[in-house]
Design an enzyme around this catalytic site. Structure first.
Site, PDB file in Angstrom:
ATOM      1  N   LYS A  78      20.131   1.126   2.765  1.00  0.00           N
ATOM      2  CA  LYS A  78      20.249   2.096   1.671  1.00  0.00           C
ATOM      3  C   LYS A  78      18.849   2.580   1.294  1.00  0.00           C
ATOM      4  O   LYS A  78      17.904   1.781   1.257  1.00  0.00           O
ATOM      5  CB  LYS A  78      20.921   1.408   0.484  1.00  0.00           C
ATOM      6  CG  LYS A  78      21.269   2.295  -0.700  1.00  0.00           C
ATOM      7  CD  LYS A  78      21.919   1.455  -1.809  1.00  0.00           C
ATOM      8  CE  LYS A  78      22.390   2.256  -2.994  1.00  0.00           C
ATOM      9  NZ  LYS A  78      23.032   1.421  -4.026  1.00  0.00           N
ATOM     10  N   SER A 153      27.467   3.323  -5.547  1.00  0.00           N
ATOM     11  CA  SER A 153      26.460   4.255  -5.099  1.00  0.00           C
ATOM     12  C   SER A 153      26.044   4.095  -3.641  1.00  0.00           C
ATOM     13  O   SER A 153      25.459   5.014  -3.069  1.00  0.00           O
ATOM     14  CB  SER A 153      25.217   4.104  -5.975  1.00  0.00           C
ATOM     15  OG  SER A 153      24.650   2.816  -5.814  1.00  0.00           O
ATOM     16  N   SER A 177      28.330  -1.259  -6.737  1.00  0.00           N
ATOM     17  CA  SER A 177      27.852  -0.254  -5.780  1.00  0.00           C
ATOM     18  C   SER A 177      27.874  -0.669  -4.317  1.00  0.00           C
ATOM     19  O   SER A 177      27.626   0.153  -3.443  1.00  0.00           O
ATOM     20  CB  SER A 177      26.436   0.193  -6.147  1.00  0.00           C
ATOM     21  OG  SER A 177      26.482   1.104  -7.209  1.00  0.00           O
TER      22      SER A 177
END
Lengths: 482, 95
Positions: A78, A153, A177
Site C-alpha cells: 500500500k 482504504s 482498512s
C-alpha cells in the site's frame, strides 16, 4: 497452470523444486498487471525494474539452497508505507513525486526475506475512507464488478490480490482498512494486535489505531506474510515483545469456543450477509466448534468513538504537511500563507473534513465533551470485549454490513459510508487481532466473515481461521481474470 | 450542539486550511451530520471510567545514549521544495 492464480504456498513449492524461477514469477505478475490494471487501477506505481532485479537476487539465494516462505514471492505494498527512492504518495497530491530517503520497517523486512516488490497500491488519501474513491488520483475498481468499489482504504492491495496481480499484499488497518476491502474483494485480510508489526515508515493517520496487515488468497499465505512482517523493532516504541506460537497458528483449531454478538446479527446488516454468517456458523458447529450468541452493547458506539479519536489524531499527524521539508509547495509572501495554500491545494475534501473534525474535538471547550468521552467509551469497549475473551476463544462477526457498493453510491452522505466500518472498528479500538476470510457469495459478490481474538492471540486467530476456511471452501477467482 | 459557519472559520484557521466559500458552505452541513451521529455517545454513563489512550499496555523504551547515524543532511534535504546553505528555506516568517 497459470502462475498468477496459484497461492504463495504453491509458488514456494515450484520455486524450491526449481520448476519455476523467481524471475519467471515476477514477469508473469508484471505482465498480468500491465494487462489488467488499466481496467482495475489497483496500482499507483508498478516497479518493473526493481521487481526483476529483486527477483534475480532472490533466485540466486534459492540456487544457493536457501529457502524461506517469501523468498522469490511477488508482493504489493500500500502506498502509505515508505520505500527508499520509490515514489510514495499516500494517494495524496500533497506528496506527489516524493521519494522517501528511507525504508519502512515492513518494506525492509520483506526485502530481507527476499520477497519481490511489484509496486505500490492505491488507497483512500491518507487511508481515510472505506471505498478507495477518495484517492487523490483515481478510484480503484472491484475485480468482481468494475462498477463497484473494492472497499478501502487498502482497496488497491485487496483488488491486486483478488485479480491475481499479486499473491500477497500489505495494507494498513485503522478502522477496518484491511479487513473490509478483503471481504469486498473475496480474499483474506488480517489486522494484527496493535504493537505486533512495526509502524516505522507507515505514514501516520491515527497512531493509536493504525496497524499494518497482510492480504492473501488463503489463510496459510496470510500467516506467512504476517510472520515475515511481525516482530519488535527499536524504531517503534509502541511494540510489544509478546510470545507467538507458529506451530499452533498453522494447525486448524479443534472445537474452538466462539461467541457471536447479537449487535452484528440485526437489521444493520444486509439480510444476505446475515444468511451467509448463519451458514458459516452451522458449518463450523458441524466441524466441532461451540458457538453461542453473546451481547456486546458497546459495538453500537464504535463508529462514533472512532470518528472522534481517529480525526483527532489525524489532525495532529497531518500538521506536518506544511510545504517546508517535502511535498507540495506553493509560494506566497509569508510562511503562514504558503502553508495555507499548500494544505488547501494538496489535501482532498475527505481529508480536510477529518482535519476539521479532529481540530474541533480537540479545541478548548469541546475537548471533554468529545475527546475525553470517546477515550472513556474506548475503555468500555475494550472491557466488554476482554470479558468475552475470558469465556470464548474468538468472536465471529460479519466483516462488512454489505457487499461491495457502487462507485458514487454514497456521495453526499458523510455518515452512510462510515457505517461500513461498524463491524471492524471495535478490534482497532481494543487493539485486538482480527481476520476476514471469504464466507461465500451473494449476487455474485463476495461476503467476508470476521474472527476477532484477544490481544497477542494471533496463533489462536489463525488456527480458527484455518478451521473456518476448511469448512467454507477456498475463495474463487473473479471472472474478469479467468 | 451544532457547528456554525463562524466555528468552521475559526477551526479551519487553527488547522491552517484556506477553505473556499463553496467548501465552507458544504462542510458545515456535513459536519453537523457527523456531530449529530455523536449524540449516542453523549448519553452513555461514563462516570468513573478511566480513559484509554493506548489499546495495549505501553511502557517507556530505553536505550543507551550512544551516537548513531541518522539521515545525512543531504538526504534530509533531498525532498525539500526549497533549500539554501544546507537549510530549509521558507518565505518570510515575521510579518
Amino acid at each position: 497452470m497459470n502462475l498468477c492464480e496459484i497461492s504463495a504456498s504453491q509458488m514456494r513449492e515450484l520455486l524450491d523444486a526449481k520448476k519455476v524461477s523467481a524471475q519467471e514469477l515476477a514477469k508473469a505478475h508484471l505482465e498480468r498487471i500491465h494487462r489488467l490494471d488499466p481496467t482495475v487501477r489497483a496500482f499507483l506505481k508498478v516497479c518493473d525494474e526493481i521487481a526483476l532485479k529483486q527477483a534475480g537476487a532472490a533466485q540466486e539465494r534459492i540456487m544457493q539452497g536457501e529457502t524461506n516462505p517469501l523468498l522469490g514471492i511477488p508482493f504489493a505494498l500500500k502506498d502509505n508505507m515508505v520505500t527508499q527512492g520509490i515514489e510514495t504518495t499516500c494517494a495524496s497530491k500533497i506528496l506527489e513525486g516524493w521519494k522517501p530517503p528511507y525504508d519502512s520497517t515492513v518494506a525492509l523486512r520483506l526485502a530481507q526475506h527476499g520477497a519481490v516488490l511489484l509496486g505500490k497500491t492505491n488507497l483512500d488519501e491518507f487511508a481515510m475512507g472505506s471505498s478507495t474513491e477518495f484517492s487523490g488520483f483515481f478510484p480503484t475498481r472491484n475485480p468482481w464488478d468494475l462498477a463497484r468499489v473494492p472497499g478501502g482504504s487498502s482497496g488497491g492491495s485487496a483488488a491486486a490480490v483478488a485479480a491475481g496481480m499479486a499473491p500477497i499484499a500489505f495494507g494498513s488497518d485503522t478502522g477496518g482498512s484491511v479487513r473490509q476491502p478483503a471481504a469486498l474483494c473475496g480474499v483474506v485480510g488480517m489486522k494484527p494486535t496493535y504493537g505486533r508489526v512495526s509502524r516505522f515508515g507507515l505514514i501516520a493517520f491515527s497512531s493509536s489505531l493504525d496497524q499494518i496487515g497482510p492480504f492473501a488468497r488463503n489463510v496459510r499465505d496470510a500467516i506467512w506474510a504476517y510472520e515475515a512482517s511481525a516482530g519488535v523493532d527499536p524504531n517503534d516504541s509502541t511494540m510489544q515483545d509478546a510470545p507467538y506460537d507458529s506451530q499452533i497458528a498453522h494447525r486448524p483449531a479443534k472445537a474452538p469456543k466462539i461467541g457471536v454478538p447479537e449487535q452484528v446479527m440485526n437489521e444493520k446488516i444486509q439480510p444476505e450477509v446475515r444468511a451467509l454468517m448463519q451458514n458459516a456458523i452451522k458449518s463450523l458447529s458441524d466441524a466441532g466448534a461451540v458457538i453461542e450468541q453473546v451481547s456486546l452493547p458497546m459495538i453500537e458506539h464504535g463508529v462514533s468513538t472512532y470518528y472522534i479519536i481517529a480525526p483527532a489524531e489525524a489532525s495532529s499527524n497531518l500538521a506536518r504537511y506544511d510545504g517546508v521539508r517535502y511535498g507540495l509547495r506553493i509560494e506566497a509572501e509569508s510562511a503562514s500563507e504558503m502553508m495555507r495554500r499548500v494544505r488547501e491545494a494538496g489535501f482532498g475534501k475527505e481529508v480536510k473534513e477529518r482535519i476539521i473534525i479532529g481540530t474541533y474535538v480537540l479545541s478548548s471547550g469541546y475537548y471533554d465533551a468529545f475527546y475525553t468521552k470517546a477515550h472513556k467509551a474506548r475503555t468500555l469497549m475494550k472491557t466488554q470485549f476482554r470479558e468475552m475473551f475470558s469465556r470464548y476463544d474468538a468472536l465471529l462477526l460479519p466483516t462488512s454490513p454489505t457487499t461491495a457498493f457502487k462507485i458514487g453510491e454514497f456521495a453526499g452522505d458523510p455518515m452512510a459510508l462510515k457505517i461500513a466500518d461498524y463491524c471492524t472498528i471495535p478490534a482497532n479500538l481494543g487493539g485486538f487481532p482480527a481476520i476476514s476470510i471469504n464466507a461465500g457469495y451473494s449476487g455474485g459478490l463476495p461476503v467476508g466473515l470476521q474472527l476477532v481474538c484477544d490481544s497477542f492471540c494471533e496463533q489462536t486467530l489463525f488456527s480458527i481461521a484455518l478451521l473456518a476456511e476448511s469448512v467454507l471452501g477456498a475463495p474463487k477467482m473473479p471472472e474478469l481474470v479467468t | 450542539m451544532s457547528f456554525t459557519l463562524e466555528d468552521l472559520k475559526t477551526v479551519s484557521n487553527l488547522a491552517r486550511l484556506d477553505l473556499s466559500d463553496e467548501e465552507l458552505a458544504q462542510m458545515v452541513g456535513n459536519l453537523n451530520k457527523v456531530l449529530e451521529s455523536f449524540r449516542g455517545l453523549q448519553q452513555l454513563d461514563l462516570s468513573g471510567i478511566e480513559i484509554t489512550a493506548h489499546s495495549v499496555d505501553t511502557h517507556s523504551v530505553w536505550r543507551e545514549d550512544e551516537p548513531r547515524n541518522g539521515l545525512s543532511r543531504a538526504e534530509a534535504l533531498s525532498a525539500a521544495p526549497a533549500s539554501h546553505a544546507g537549510l530549509f528555506l521558507v518565505p518570510r516568517i515575521i510579518e
